[in-house]
Scaffold this motif. Structure first.
Motif, mmCIF file in Angstrom:
data_model
loop_
_atom_site.group_PDB
_atom_site.id
_atom_site.type_symbol
_atom_site.label_atom_id
_atom_site.label_comp_id
_atom_site.label_asym_id
_atom_site.label_seq_id
_atom_site.Cartn_x
_atom_site.Cartn_y
_atom_site.Cartn_z
ATOM 1 N N PRO A 26 46.509 38.503 52.073
ATOM 2 C CA PRO A 26 45.246 37.873 52.464
ATOM 3 C C PRO A 26 44.433 38.693 53.459
ATOM 4 C CG PRO A 26 47.113 36.411 52.910
ATOM 5 C CD PRO A 26 47.652 37.679 52.363
ATOM 6 N N ALA A 27 45.092 39.453 54.320
ATOM 7 C CA ALA A 27 44.360 40.260 55.302
ATOM 8 C C ALA A 27 43.516 41.321 54.592
ATOM 9 C CB ALA A 27 45.330 40.920 56.276
ATOM 10 N N LYS A 28 44.041 41.904 53.524
ATOM 11 C CA LYS A 28 43.298 42.910 52.760
ATOM 12 C C LYS A 28 42.074 42.287 52.104
ATOM 13 C CE LYS A 28 44.200 46.643 49.496
ATOM 14 N NZ LYS A 28 43.899 47.750 50.358
ATOM 15 N N TRP A 97 38.397 30.966 49.324
ATOM 16 C CA TRP A 97 38.878 32.344 49.248
ATOM 17 C C TRP A 97 38.522 33.093 50.529
ATOM 18 C CZ3 TRP A 97 36.921 36.560 45.354
ATOM 19 C CH2 TRP A 97 37.889 37.549 45.222
ATOM 20 N N GLY A 98 37.308 32.864 51.031
ATOM 21 C CA GLY A 98 36.877 33.531 52.257
ATOM 22 C C GLY A 98 37.627 33.063 53.491
ATOM 23 N N ILE A 99 38.015 31.799 53.524
ATOM 24 C CA ILE A 99 38.747 31.263 54.678
ATOM 25 C C ILE A 99 40.211 31.685 54.654
ATOM 26 C CG2 ILE A 99 39.651 29.129 55.707
ATOM 27 C CD1 ILE A 99 36.968 27.826 54.993
ATOM 28 N N SER A 100 40.840 31.543 53.478
ATOM 29 C CA SER A 100 42.286 31.761 53.396
ATOM 30 C C SER A 100 42.670 33.185 53.021
ATOM 31 C CB SER A 100 42.897 30.812 52.364
ATOM 32 O OG SER A 100 42.481 31.170 51.052
ATOM 33 N N GLY A 101 41.799 33.878 52.296
ATOM 34 C CA GLY A 101 42.156 35.202 51.793
ATOM 35 C C GLY A 101 42.964 35.142 50.516
ATOM 36 N N PHE A 102 43.211 33.928 50.017
ATOM 37 C CA PHE A 102 43.989 33.764 48.789
ATOM 38 C C PHE A 102 43.088 33.346 47.640
ATOM 39 C CE2 PHE A 102 47.659 32.761 51.661
ATOM 40 C CZ PHE A 102 48.500 33.761 51.206
ATOM 41 N N CYS A 103 43.218 34.023 46.520
ATOM 42 C CA CYS A 103 42.631 33.587 45.256
ATOM 43 C C CYS A 103 43.740 32.779 44.561
ATOM 44 C CB CYS A 103 42.267 34.818 44.435
ATOM 45 S SG CYS A 103 41.761 34.473 42.762
ATOM 46 N N PRO A 104 43.418 31.683 43.886
ATOM 47 C CA PRO A 104 44.486 30.885 43.275
ATOM 48 C C PRO A 104 45.431 31.691 42.386
ATOM 49 C CG PRO A 104 42.448 29.670 43.200
ATOM 50 C CD PRO A 104 42.105 31.047 43.722
ATOM 51 N N GLY A 105 44.896 32.569 41.559
ATOM 52 C CA GLY A 105 45.763 33.365 40.686
ATOM 53 C C GLY A 105 46.571 34.388 41.452
ATOM 54 N N GLY A 106 45.986 34.956 42.480
ATOM 55 C CA GLY A 106 46.674 35.965 43.272
ATOM 56 C C GLY A 106 47.665 35.395 44.268
ATOM 57 N N ALA A 107 47.597 34.096 44.521
ATOM 58 C CA ALA A 107 48.504 33.492 45.499
ATOM 59 C C ALA A 107 49.924 33.384 44.954
ATOM 60 C CB ALA A 107 47.992 32.107 45.907
ATOM 61 N N PRO A 117 53.102 30.770 54.351
ATOM 62 C CA PRO A 117 51.644 30.596 54.306
ATOM 63 C C PRO A 117 51.127 30.431 52.878
ATOM 64 C CG PRO A 117 52.235 32.485 55.675
ATOM 65 C CD PRO A 117 53.484 32.010 55.022
ATOM 66 N N THR A 118 51.730 31.159 51.953
ATOM 67 C CA THR A 118 51.293 31.074 50.559
ATOM 68 C C THR A 118 51.634 29.713 49.977
ATOM 69 O OG1 THR A 118 51.717 33.442 50.384
ATOM 70 C CG2 THR A 118 51.358 32.253 48.334
ATOM 71 N N ALA A 119 52.830 29.227 50.247
ATOM 72 C CA ALA A 119 53.226 27.904 49.756
ATOM 73 C C ALA A 119 52.312 26.825 50.326
ATOM 74 C CB ALA A 119 54.685 27.616 50.105
ATOM 75 N N LEU A 120 51.955 26.947 51.611
ATOM 76 C CA LEU A 120 51.037 25.979 52.221
ATOM 77 C C LEU A 120 49.685 26.008 51.508
ATOM 78 C CD1 LEU A 120 50.376 23.927 54.431
ATOM 79 C CD2 LEU A 120 49.745 25.853 55.907
ATOM 80 N N PHE A 121 49.196 27.206 51.201
ATOM 81 C CA PHE A 121 47.939 27.330 50.471
ATOM 82 C C PHE A 121 48.049 26.676 49.092
ATOM 83 C CE2 PHE A 121 45.644 29.573 47.136
ATOM 84 C CZ PHE A 121 44.340 29.326 47.512
ATOM 85 N N LEU A 122 49.112 26.981 48.351
ATOM 86 C CA LEU A 122 49.268 26.442 46.996
ATOM 87 C C LEU A 122 49.411 24.922 47.008
ATOM 88 C CD1 LEU A 122 51.568 29.191 45.465
ATOM 89 C CD2 LEU A 122 49.196 28.704 44.835
#
Length: 144
Positions: A26-28, A97-107, A117-122
């Motif tokens: 997500p940082a990238k 996407w801008g807040i979390s840095g995660f795209c649903p497919g990329g998460a 963090p990824t599990a929390l996002f999903l």
């Protein structure tokens, strides 16, 4: 069985691409959205490469086949309407996407790099999907 296997292979190739490109970090991704700070243009190159590959693939596939290998027809969107659901959903996707840095497919591939963090996002994304479906099922008020 062939459909499941082809979906698995496609998912593995997608996940491998996400992992190799670093887009599971997500940082990238967030650095791409920071043009006046630690801007990293690599996301634009990943997206550009994906768009070029998809454009060539669609052109070749639809020119050569009338139906996919494992189905009776192609399932493409038919609506050309730009309505509030489309605009609102797109905006919500972009903000998330801008807040979390995660795209649903990329998460999903990112679960291997940062599980919690990824599990929390999903989980949050899944809850949002369920909430949206529940809200859509509510009766709409009629205005005269």
């Amino acid at each position: 069985m062939n459909r499941i296997l082809s979906a698995l292979v496609a998912g593995l190739i997608f996940g491998l691409g996400i992992a190799i490109s670093g887009m599971g970090n997500p940082a990238k991704v967030l650095n791409f959205f920071d043009p006046f700070g630690t801007w990293d243009p690599s996301l634009a190159f990943v997206m550009g490469g994906a768009l070029i590959t998809a454009a060539i693939g669609y052109r070749l596939l639809f020119g050569a086949r009338s139906a996919p290998l494992l189905d009776t027809k192609f399932h493409l969107p038919t609506s050309k309407v730009i309505d509030m659901k489309l605009v609102g959903g797109s905006a919500l996707f972009g903000v998330g996407w801008g807040i979390s840095g995660f795209c649903p497919g990329g998460a999903i591939p990112a679960l291997g790099f940062a599980p919690w963090p990824t599990a929390l996002f999903l989980i949050s994304m899944g809850a949002g999907i369920l909430l949206a479906r529940w809200l859509q099922a509510l009766p709409r008020p009629k205005f005269a």
